[in-house]
Enzyme design. Structure first.
Site, PDB file in Angstrom:
ATOM      1  N   TRP A 198       0.795  -1.218   0.000  1.00 57.75           N
ATOM      2  CA  TRP A 198       0.000   0.000   0.000  1.00 57.75           C
ATOM      3  C   TRP A 198       0.830   1.273   0.000  1.00 57.75           C
ATOM      4  O   TRP A 198       0.290   2.357  -0.245  1.00 57.75           O
ATOM      5  CB  TRP A 198      -0.911   0.033   1.228  1.00 57.75           C
ATOM      6  CG  TRP A 198      -2.006  -0.972   1.227  1.00 57.75           C
ATOM      7  CD1 TRP A 198      -2.076  -2.106   1.996  1.00 57.75           C
ATOM      8  CD2 TRP A 198      -3.212  -0.952   0.454  1.00 57.75           C
ATOM      9  NE1 TRP A 198      -3.246  -2.787   1.739  1.00 57.75           N
ATOM     10  CE2 TRP A 198      -3.964  -2.099   0.800  1.00 57.75           C
ATOM     11  CE3 TRP A 198      -3.726  -0.072  -0.500  1.00 57.75           C
ATOM     12  CZ2 TRP A 198      -5.201  -2.382   0.225  1.00 57.75           C
ATOM     13  CZ3 TRP A 198      -4.962  -0.363  -1.063  1.00 57.75           C
ATOM     14  CH2 TRP A 198      -5.682  -1.496  -0.706  1.00 57.75           C
ATOM     15  N   ASP A 254      -7.918  -8.251   8.935  1.00 58.72           N
ATOM     16  CA  ASP A 254      -7.584  -7.124   8.065  1.00 58.72           C
ATOM     17  C   ASP A 254      -6.556  -6.212   8.730  1.00 58.72           C
ATOM     18  O   ASP A 254      -6.598  -4.989   8.579  1.00 58.72           O
ATOM     19  CB  ASP A 254      -8.842  -6.333   7.698  1.00 58.72           C
ATOM     20  CG  ASP A 254      -8.638  -5.436   6.486  1.00 58.72           C
ATOM     21  OD1 ASP A 254      -7.757  -5.733   5.672  1.00 58.72           O
ATOM     22  OD2 ASP A 254      -9.357  -4.432   6.366  1.00 58.72           O
ATOM     23  N   ARG A 256      -1.793  -1.749  12.173  1.00 60.24           N
ATOM     24  CA  ARG A 256      -3.200  -1.591  12.553  1.00 60.24           C
ATOM     25  C   ARG A 256      -3.504  -2.291  13.870  1.00 60.24           C
ATOM     26  O   ARG A 256      -4.559  -2.071  14.465  1.00 60.24           O
ATOM     27  CB  ARG A 256      -4.102  -2.150  11.462  1.00 60.24           C
ATOM     28  CG  ARG A 256      -4.129  -1.318  10.197  1.00 60.24           C
ATOM     29  CD  ARG A 256      -5.365  -1.640   9.398  1.00 60.24           C
ATOM     30  NE  ARG A 256      -5.191  -1.294   8.004  1.00 60.24           N
ATOM     31  CZ  ARG A 256      -6.124  -1.467   7.079  1.00 60.24           C
ATOM     32  NH1 ARG A 256      -7.283  -1.980   7.405  1.00 60.24           N
ATOM     33  NH2 ARG A 256      -5.902  -1.128   5.828  1.00 60.24           N
TER      34      ARG A 256
END
Length: 689
Positions: A253, A314, A341
């Protein structure tokens, strides 16, 4: 392959970051390479400031003593480019020799006079507006420069080179086809004649990869796949005799970092696919949710560290890796760090991928249906966000990080949208701190399983913040030697998916907020020293530069779709000589999950993606009579659905392409909430009387 570079010894020391011992003897762009290896000064020539991604500027004309005197130097609107509800303006501008280069969420590039904001040239991408394989809003996170060219990746999976003087296309190279689920949102990295680019598509069953291109011609030199083929390193972490790894996601990303002395290129790898269903992909699933080091010239594997084994939450590694030098127990060490995350910062030795500050494998809760990993790597130190969910009425189960789930919703914190998302994390050699943005958000996770179809979403489940749950943030200084909190701010808005920050030798942390404010903080203690209302969501990373001896700070302000901040198309700059005053504040982003806006009475048609706001239901709230047939029509550009939330999750329109309609009959009085499952930040409400 590119020829093997010859290296010569150099003594350039990068202010406590990279101790550069070697430089290419015949660099393709010697000046840019020198700037990339050096501490950031008057120019800002790559997304992360230099090859370290540390976003540390040595400029100190603006400091803690005078930053309160800042005003706007200029503000330029970019002719409506990327100004709409489906776009995010997330890019760091680049500056070289008094010219600024900035890219919008529509992949349009503008060259501006960095001193006064006048537009020098424009590149309009003409990108296909029907692209349907977009994860989380139309975004472009920045540019690269070298060899007289500006480089960008586009949502249609093309890497493009533009002439720096004119903006004309020099070459365009497809990495893949967007119809197969691929795209590019990250800023590429230029160094020594090569361009390095990752890809998106973790939600579409892609095979992730890092691609190296010849910067002059656009020729693809090599690829390194983040998902191993049969017999390749890491293939043993996928079920034998299957092809699950070939559609296992693992996108890249964000922008890599590079250490010329070690000859290594570093990047973080995103989530596995399908995101929430691990039942068919037993094993750790390399190289999902990992930090990876490759030999920069050839793409040969060097080392890896997996942050999350067999990810089903995720928990992307999406923030850029940061290189730094430090001293631990009296010994100089070369470090690399990445904010996850999960809410932790992972701090490693960049020579070998071993933990620099302790990381311990510890047992975690299990669910054999999800083929969960027995242990997970738990960093020593502090998390930047809470890691346990509180119980909420209507949900029977609530757990902490790494709690597994199946077909009944389980509340988990951090959510897959929690912790640090794509936002960059700077490092200051002056304080020894990382500056980490975070999102505090609980999600209800559910696995439901779905089949892989090329070009369609392949997530195997979903997550959504429960109606009425709070969504806030943190901004944290983490000590790089201990991984513990030095200071922390609680923020009223989510900022882990926002712009991140930049740190300066003047002792300042510079960052924007989704409510439109641009802030300057004391890097040592977090004290707020300056606040300025830009009038748009300020969700891009700032940059610092100098023109004719005057220091400027610049930030792109145009909103962030994930943050639900106000969109626009403005670039703001600030200086001590500025004369511009703040604008009126835009509507603030939501801090509580759920539909907002007035209740429409008797409206029986819901338009999805109306009014240039792709990720929305219009009206978001409606009151109808029992027995009414409610029509949902997708007028947006990408597929959406409307699916019931707890306690009634029994209905769904199914995926609706552009122009498609589905009718749902509501016979029973009550209050019904729904979301778009591919985009679970979209909420709607139906009140049936």
């Amino acid at each position: 392959m590119l020829r093997q570079a010859w290296w010569t010894v150099s003594t350039l020391i990068v202010f406590g970051l990279l101790i550069i011992g070697h430089a290419p003897a015949r660099a393709a762009d010697a000046e840019i390479d020198r700037l990339l290896r050096s501490p950031v000064g008057k120019d800002w020539v790559t997304n992360g400031g230099n090859l370290t991604n540390n976003r540390y500027s040595t400029l100190k004309q603006i400091d803690t003593a005078n930053v309160g005197k800042l005003k706007g130097a200029w503000m330029t609107r970019l002719k409506g480019s990327g100004a709409g509800g489906k776009y995010s303006f997330e890019a760091s501008p680049l500056v070289k020799d008094g010219i600024m280069y900035v890219v919008t969420g529509n992949d349009d590039v503008f060259a501006l006079n960095a001193k006064n904001g006048e537009i020098v040239w424009e590149y309009w991408s003409g990108i296909d507006q029907t692209i349907s394989t977009v994860c989380c809003g139309w975004a472009n996170r920045g540019l690269a420069m070298g060899e007289g060219q500006i480089y960008l990746g586009q949502l249609d999976a093309n890497v493009v080179a533009l002439d720096m003087k004119t903006g004309k296309v020099a070459w365009k190279t497809p990495i893949e086809k967007w119809q197969n689920g691929y795209g590019i949102t990250s800023a590429p990295l230029y160094y020594d004649g090569m361009i390095y680019s990752g890809i998106t598509g973790g939600e579409f069953g892609v095979r992730g990869r890092l691609t190296a291109l010849n910067a002059k011609t656009g020729e693809i030199m090599w690829r390194w796949f983040t998902l191993p083929g049969p017999g390749e390193k890491g293939s043993e972490t996928w079920p034998p005799g299957t092809d699950h790894a070939m559609r296992g996601g693992a996108p890249i990303w964000n922008t890599p970092a590079l250490d010329p002395e070690l000859g290594l290129l570093y990047f973080a790898v995103g989530n596995c696919g399908p995101d929430y269903d691990g039942s068919m992909r037993e094993g750790d699933n390399l190289f999902c949710a990992s930090i990876v080091a490759l030999k920069a010239k050839t793409g040969e594997y060097a080392w890896h560290f997996q942050q999350v084994h067999h990810d089903i939450w995720d928990y992307d590694a999406a923030s850029p890796v940061v290189l730094f030098d430090t001293v631990i127990n009296g010994e100089p060490r070369k470090g690399i760090a990445e904010a996850g995350r999960t809410g932790w910062v992972y701090i490693l030795d960049r020579t070998n991928g071993k933990p620099l500050v302790g990381i311990e494998e510890k047992p975690v809760p299990q669910d054999p249906r999800q083929k969960t990993a027995a242990t997970q790597p738990i960093p020593v130190g502090d998390a930047i966000v809470p890691q346990c969910a509180e119980k909420i009425p209507g949900y029977d189960q609530a757990g902490c990080i790494y709690t597994p789930f199946w077909e009944s919703p389980v509340l988990i914190q951090p959510s897959g949208h929690g912790g640090t998302n794509w936002s960059p994390m700077p490092y200051s050699p002056d304080t020894g701190y990382f500056y980490v943005p975070g999102t505090v958000r609980t999600s209800a996770f559910t696995r439901y399983g779905n089949k892989y179809v090329n070009g369609l979403r392949y997530t195997g489940g979903g997550q959504a913040a429960p109606i009425g749950s709070t969504m806030t943030g943190t901004f944290t200084a983490i000590d790089a030697k201990t991984n513990k909190i030095a200071w922390q701010h609680k923020t009223p808005y989510r900022i882990g998916g926002g712009g991140g920050s930049t740190v300066t030798a003047g002792g300042l942390i510079l960052r924007g907020e989704p409510d439109g404010n641009f802030l300057a903080l004391d890097a040592k203690n977090g004290q707020e020293l300056f606040r300025f209302q830009t009038g748009f969501g300020a969700d891009a990373p700032p940059v610092v530069y100098d023109v004719d001896g005057e220091q400027f700070i610049a930030i792109a302000t145009g909103g962030n779709q994930l943050q639900s901040s106000s969109y626009g198309d403005a670039v703001w700059t600030f200086s001590l000589k500025g004369q511009l005053s703040p604008l009126w504040p835009p509507p603030p982003p939501p801090t509580v999950a759920g539909p907002i806006g007035p209740i429409a009475v008797g409206v029986d048609t819901i338009k999805i993606g109306a009014g240039n706001t792709e990720y929305s239901f219009a009206p978001a709230r409606t009151r109808i009579k029992s027995g009414t047939k409610l029509s949902f029509t997708n007028v947006g550009d990408i597929p959406h659905d409307a699916s019931g939330l707890q306690p009634d999750s029994s209905w769904s329109t199914g995926a609706l392409g552009k122009g498609e309609t589905k009718t749902v009959t509501f016979d029973k009085p009550g209050v019904y909430y729904y979301i778009c499952t591919p985009h679970p930040w979209m909420y709607g409400q139906v009140i049936v009387e």
